[in-house]
Motif scaffolding. Sequence first.
Motif, short mmCIF file in Angstrom:
data_model
loop_
_atom_site.label_atom_id
_atom_site.label_comp_id
_atom_site.label_asym_id
_atom_site.label_seq_id
_atom_site.Cartn_x
_atom_site.Cartn_y
_atom_site.Cartn_z
N LEU A 58 -33.26 12.24 -11.57
CA LEU A 58 -33.21 11.62 -10.25
C LEU A 58 -33.06 12.65 -9.14
O LEU A 58 -32.95 12.30 -7.96
CB LEU A 58 -32.10 10.56 -10.17
CG LEU A 58 -32.56 9.13 -10.49
CD1 LEU A 58 -33.07 9.04 -11.92
CD2 LEU A 58 -31.45 8.13 -10.27
N GLU A 66 -37.46 10.31 -3.84
CA GLU A 66 -37.94 9.47 -4.92
C GLU A 66 -36.78 9.15 -5.88
O GLU A 66 -36.71 8.05 -6.44
CB GLU A 66 -39.07 10.15 -5.68
CG GLU A 66 -40.37 10.27 -4.89
CD GLU A 66 -40.98 8.92 -4.57
OE1 GLU A 66 -40.77 7.97 -5.36
OE2 GLU A 66 -41.67 8.81 -3.54
N GLY A 67 -35.88 10.11 -6.08
CA GLY A 67 -34.74 9.87 -6.96
C GLY A 67 -33.82 8.79 -6.42
O GLY A 67 -33.31 7.95 -7.18
N ARG A 70 -35.43 5.50 -7.02
CA ARG A 70 -35.32 5.12 -8.43
C ARG A 70 -33.93 4.57 -8.73
O ARG A 70 -33.77 3.59 -9.49
CB ARG A 70 -35.63 6.32 -9.31
CG ARG A 70 -35.62 6.04 -10.79
CD ARG A 70 -36.25 7.18 -11.52
NE ARG A 70 -35.89 7.20 -12.93
CZ ARG A 70 -36.29 8.12 -13.79
NH1 ARG A 70 -37.09 9.09 -13.40
NH2 ARG A 70 -35.91 8.09 -15.05
N THR A 227 -38.88 11.61 -12.61
CA THR A 227 -39.17 10.96 -11.32
C THR A 227 -40.50 11.49 -10.79
O THR A 227 -40.81 12.67 -10.91
CB THR A 227 -38.04 11.27 -10.33
OG1 THR A 227 -36.84 10.67 -10.81
CG2 THR A 227 -38.35 10.72 -8.94
#
Length: 536
Positions: A58, A66-67, A70, A227
């Motif tokens: 992550l 993006e982490g 997620r 990720t």
Amino acid sequence: MGRMSHMRGRCLYTVGALSCLALLASGRGAEGEWKKGFETISEADLEAHLLQIATPHLEGRDSPSEGLSRAAKYIIERFKLAGIEPAGDGGFRHPFTVKSSCVAEERCRLTMTAGEDIQRFELGQDFVPFPFCDGRAEGEVVFLGFGISGARRYDDLGRRSYKGKVALILSGEPRHKSRFEGPVVTKFSDTYAKARELQDRGCVGALVVRRNPAEIKSKDGTVLPPTKLGYRHTWGRWNPATTKGMAAPEKRLKIPVAEITEAVATRILGQDMAALAAKLDKTAKPKRIETEVTIALGTGTRSCEAQMDNIFGIVRGTDEGLAGEYVVVGAHYDHVGVDWWGRVGCGADDNGSGTVAALELAEAFALSPPRRSLIFAFFAAEEDGLIGSDAFADELPFLGEPSTTRSGRPVVAMLNMDMLGRGKDKEVAVLGTRQNPSFEKTLKRAKKFSKTGLKKIITGKGMHLWERSDHYSFHKRDIPVLFFMESPSETDNPDYHTFRDTIDSLSLRKIANTTRLVFNTAWLLATDEGRPPAPR
């Protein structure tokens, strides 16, 4: 009389009512109502959540990243599985923005020409610009290993010039057990230093392969996927003890630099990049590969208002007369991200520990809803100055329409958890009793309410931390708050805001003990007939 009869269903004015009233006074009610949820709190559950939230995959949960996205998806998935309902018009998400650096899409491109074969790669999926490295370039590709120069017994560049070339290099340094400093990343991983040297050697551009972390498995044995590639809006900043001797990143370079996936590198080089990188890890020997592939590269960034989300859901109260009042249980789920050496701040303690505790509490209360409603909120951009919680507390999106006054809001209290996993297992520090004296009694009741595993609750210490976590966004709006943390001082955790803040450094027992105390506290605040006064 109607409220009391509804509250417990069968509390009627009979001989049996005396025992029922005693239970109400204690906060317990029918034994199964609170116990069903309380008994689900476990170290195994907390660890399973941590493996999803605080994994290196992550990439430090920077705001935005993006982490972080997620992590938000995982929280929402768990909400849905537990039967927790969305509480706002936007579902489980509460959007807000922060000033940041963003991709200038119109200036970004990556095209490969190999003979008559032309391939255009997709921005955001195949490549992203590297911050502060804007520009345009075209040239033949040369693979230069990790792009390292000047290291003892290791040099990818040699003494050659690479005039007119686009360098293709791997991020970081060889994952070799003894070369450099083994698993400890050194200054030779600095991507800006690499790009500066490539520029000085005549390169017109650079492509950096962002490598996936080593394989990690979840609690059930499933391999966690990496990720997807995302732009680094900001860089991770560590505490001063960790950054000693670490040069600041380059503000601007003259050549464009982009990060690409291993799959794109494989396409450009014509051989499996993951396998090649693994071989270089094993041998720690430099390797250069000339190609006849031409790359056209363009990169660009700009200042922007970047959007991200707080995540929140509701467990609705069982008492019709009190279900319109709320106790907010929250934690920030962001951390500081990745630095320009590629080191990931996993943020296991700060604040993976508080995040998984709040998630475990949400799942527990879904089984044992109290009289008042509970809002479970996960805040982004805490590390940027409590931005997410400030936006949330200002709007209180679960009320339907933003309130314009501090008075009259039906929020009974806010309980915040931030850094719960280090220190003595049977101790916890709590701030907020000085501003809310009635909470001293609440905490004592919560400790006795059912066995938590804690022996000592430290109050009245650590006031230098009072304005540094998300409870403060609610306190300054006259909402009573409590702040649960592992210790009155963040310096008691030597890994605070470092890349060493990993899951294996935490005490799951301590997190579980604190989670149980917060459960008891939230239960009392959401069940008692009265409510705490406004903070002084």
